[in-house]
Design a protein around this motif. Structure first.
Motif, PDB file in Angstrom:
ATOM      1  N   THR A  67       0.812  -1.222   0.000  1.00  0.00           N
ATOM      2  CA  THR A  67       0.000   0.000   0.000  1.00  0.00           C
ATOM      3  C   THR A  67       0.846   1.274   0.000  1.00  0.00           C
ATOM      4  OG1 THR A  67      -0.090   0.019   2.424  1.00  0.00           O
ATOM      5  CG2 THR A  67      -1.854  -1.162   1.247  1.00  0.00           C
ATOM      6  N   GLY A  68       2.116   1.140   0.390  1.00  0.00           N
ATOM      7  CA  GLY A  68       2.959   2.324   0.522  1.00  0.00           C
ATOM      8  C   GLY A  68       2.707   3.117   1.788  1.00  0.00           C
ATOM      9  N   LEU A  69       1.863   2.593   2.681  1.00  0.00           N
ATOM     10  CA  LEU A  69       1.573   3.306   3.925  1.00  0.00           C
ATOM     11  C   LEU A  69       2.755   3.233   4.879  1.00  0.00           C
ATOM     12  CD1 LEU A  69      -2.091   2.082   4.572  1.00  0.00           C
ATOM     13  CD2 LEU A  69      -1.386   4.430   4.040  1.00  0.00           C
ATOM     14  N   PRO A  70       3.011   4.290   5.650  1.00  0.00           N
ATOM     15  CA  PRO A  70       4.048   4.220   6.691  1.00  0.00           C
ATOM     16  C   PRO A  70       3.708   3.113   7.689  1.00  0.00           C
ATOM     17  CG  PRO A  70       3.300   6.481   6.363  1.00  0.00           C
ATOM     18  CD  PRO A  70       2.355   5.612   5.603  1.00  0.00           C
ATOM     19  N   LEU A  71       4.763   2.518   8.276  1.00  0.00           N
ATOM     20  CA  LEU A  71       4.588   1.428   9.226  1.00  0.00           C
ATOM     21  C   LEU A  71       5.319   1.764  10.518  1.00  0.00           C
ATOM     22  CD1 LEU A  71       3.684  -1.513   9.867  1.00  0.00           C
ATOM     23  CD2 LEU A  71       5.915  -2.252   8.965  1.00  0.00           C
ATOM     24  N   ALA A  72       4.566   1.826  11.614  1.00  0.00           N
ATOM     25  CA  ALA A  72       5.159   2.001  12.938  1.00  0.00           C
ATOM     26  C   ALA A  72       5.093   0.677  13.679  1.00  0.00           C
ATOM     27  CB  ALA A  72       4.417   3.085  13.722  1.00  0.00           C
ATOM     28  N   VAL A  73       6.117   0.393  14.470  1.00  0.00           N
ATOM     29  CA  VAL A  73       6.162  -0.819  15.291  1.00  0.00           C
ATOM     30  C   VAL A  73       6.037  -0.403  16.752  1.00  0.00           C
ATOM     31  CG1 VAL A  73       7.461  -2.878  15.885  1.00  0.00           C
ATOM     32  CG2 VAL A  73       7.615  -1.934  13.561  1.00  0.00           C
ATOM     33  N   ARG A  74       5.094  -1.019  17.431  1.00  0.00           N
ATOM     34  CA  ARG A  74       4.787  -0.637  18.821  1.00  0.00           C
ATOM     35  C   ARG A  74       4.979  -1.832  19.745  1.00  0.00           C
ATOM     36  NH1 ARG A  74       1.077   3.105  21.303  1.00  0.00           N
ATOM     37  NH2 ARG A  74       0.263   2.308  23.269  1.00  0.00           N
ATOM     38  N   GLY A  75       5.808  -1.629  20.783  1.00  0.00           N
ATOM     39  CA  GLY A  75       5.959  -2.641  21.811  1.00  0.00           C
ATOM     40  C   GLY A  75       5.217  -2.191  23.045  1.00  0.00           C
ATOM     41  N   GLY A  76       5.930  -1.480  23.945  1.00  0.00           N
ATOM     42  CA  GLY A  76       5.269  -0.956  25.137  1.00  0.00           C
ATOM     43  C   GLY A  76       4.659   0.408  24.936  1.00  0.00           C
TER      44      GLY A  76
END
Length: 458
Positions: A67-76
């Motif tokens: 999709t070309g969407l930005p991707l954030a990775v969330r832990g805590g």
């Protein structure tokens, strides 16, 4: 992306991820997109996805690529820069909390949806520990990938010094096992280089025997002389002692004399991880600096170093640096700036380093600050977002006033401060080496919602 395409994407994701999707309008959406200490970050993800395993993580990454969407990775969810959320897709690891403890072998495989507190509770039941930071609700993935500086940094080193292996999902969807013998370039990079190279889904840690410590909170008046003496004692103390000295106006705590409320104090978190009989003697050196305003030191389980946290997370402006010394002039400058701030809570935090951390060669991992002596965090915490320019300027001026020869910064404590600040987190060729590895594992910079290191170009 148009509204129609966004709606279609969310519907497709709900079907594929079997209810593990939170989107605008859903109950819990605002809670799921919140970040801790993220300043004024107010981002509205298209979808927040909670995968159950590494294969589903790979699928989320694929959707971001497609999709070309930005991707954030969330832990805590902890991030001074608000990197746990973006106006795109959020890969929320909170459903992945498996842990496999090898008590005899002194190792543990842990999924990265675990918080530090959850991990420590699980291994602590066996009298074992891995050193993380100073906050229980931080995710184990984020703190580890950036280095990990906490209550055992002088005794056992950084968190990455106890990282033995990792499962990483890379930008092309590959699920890789990495350690000293498998993808050693990637293993070097993830030990301090942050989330630039993939999503860590499982981490294998070394465990140390540690049931109880002598520590807790010690509050002293923050005169320049007391600050200098505190740092001097912390540097001279046995490596079993790690300290975090928060210099700040005293909050109206019931155990602090009322006449000191609002006046600068040293609120020191102390952790002695050595023989029980030595703890009181080591702490007496600090008690002798000045009559304590509060002395809550004592023997406790290691988990007692992580008190319950305030659920309120006000706005803050923040910066991080290293310094070489705290002399009388530096201490006087610290007290001056705390007294001139108009923030609700201004603070300067000093962490004396050295010990086990300093015995690792600077190029052994992607954390190059092995010889840095004192880490400093400067913060202005306040309530009105309109005041942000004022407090940001105060933090910048404060940092300039105490800066010394060490120009580095710790990547885990950076706010949204620009590319040059990311570069100073990786001196001595580390940045260039990381950029070259980034070009191998993420040439398209899919993992860019972070303290970003763009891939090197040929």
């Amino acid at each position: 992306m148009s509204i129609d395409r966004t709606t279609a994407l969310v519907r497709a994701l709900r079907r594929e991820f079997d209810g593990r999707v939170v989107a605008p309008g859903d109950s819990g959406y605002d809670e799921a997109r919140a970040v801790v200490y993220g300043g004024t970050a107010d981002r509205r993800p298209t979808a927040i996805l909670r995968p159950a395993n590494a294969e589903q993580v790979a699928r989320v990454i694929a959707v971001a690529r497609e999709t070309g969407l930005p991707l954030a990775v969330r832990g805590g969810g902890h991030s001074n820069a608000g990197h746990g959320v973006c106006d795109g897709l959020v890969l929320d690891l909170s459903a992945m909390k498996g842990i496999d403890i090898d008590v005899e072998g002194r190792t543990a495989w842990a999924e990265t949806g675990l918080t530090c507190g959850e991990y420590l509770a699980a291994v602590g039941a066996h009298g074992l520990v891995t050193g993380f930071g100073d906050t229980a609700s931080v995710g184990i993935g984020g703190i580890t990938l950036g280095g990990g500086v906490g209550y055992l940094v002088r005794k056992h080193g950084l968190t990455v010094d106890d990282l033995l292996a990792a499962e990483i999902v890379t930008a092309d969807g590959a699920i890789l096992h990495t350690d000293a013998d498998h993808h050693p370039d990637l293993f070097w990079a993830i030990r301090g280089g942050g989330g630039n190279f993939g999503v860590a889904t499982r981490l294998r840690f070394r465990l140390h025997e540690l049931d109880r410590v002598y520590g807790g909170l010690l509050i002293l008046p923050a005169t320049p002389e007391a600050i200098v003496s505190f740092v001097t004692e912390a540097q001279a103390a046995p490596e079993e002692l790690s300290t975090i000295a928060n210099i700040m106006p005293a909050p109206p705590m019931p155990f602090v004399p009322e006449e000191h409320h609002g006046r600068p104090v040293i609120m020191a978190m102390m952790c002695h991880a050595g023989p029980a009989e030595e703890g009181p003697r080591v702490m007496d050196r600090f008690r002798a600096i000045a009559p304590p305003l509060a002395d809550l030191l004592g023997e406790m389980p290691y988990a007692g170093m992580y008190p319950p946290e305030d659920e309120l997370h006000p706005i803050s402006d923040f910066t991080n640096m290293f310094i070489d010394r705290v002399d009388h002039d530096t201490a006087t400058t610290i007290v001056h700036y705390l007294n001139t701030s108009t923030a609700t809570l201004p603070a300067a935090q000093l962490r004396v380093l050295g010990g086990a951390m300093a015995r690792i060669p600077a190029d052994a991992t992607a954390f190059p600050h092995r010889q840095s002596r004192i880490m400093v965090n400067l913060a202005a915490i306040y309530e009105d977002p309109a005041e942000s320019p004022l407090h940001r300027a105060w933090v910048a001026e404060f940092a300039a006033a105490v800066r010394q020869d060490d120009q580095g910064a710790y990547v885990n404590f950076l706010a949204d401060e620009g590319d040059e600040r990311v570069r100073v987190a990786y001196p001595g060729g580390a940045y260039e080496r990381l950029a070259a590895i980034k070009a191998v594992y993420d040439p398209g910079n899919v993992f860019r919602v972070n303290q970003n290191i763009p891939p090197a170009t040929s």
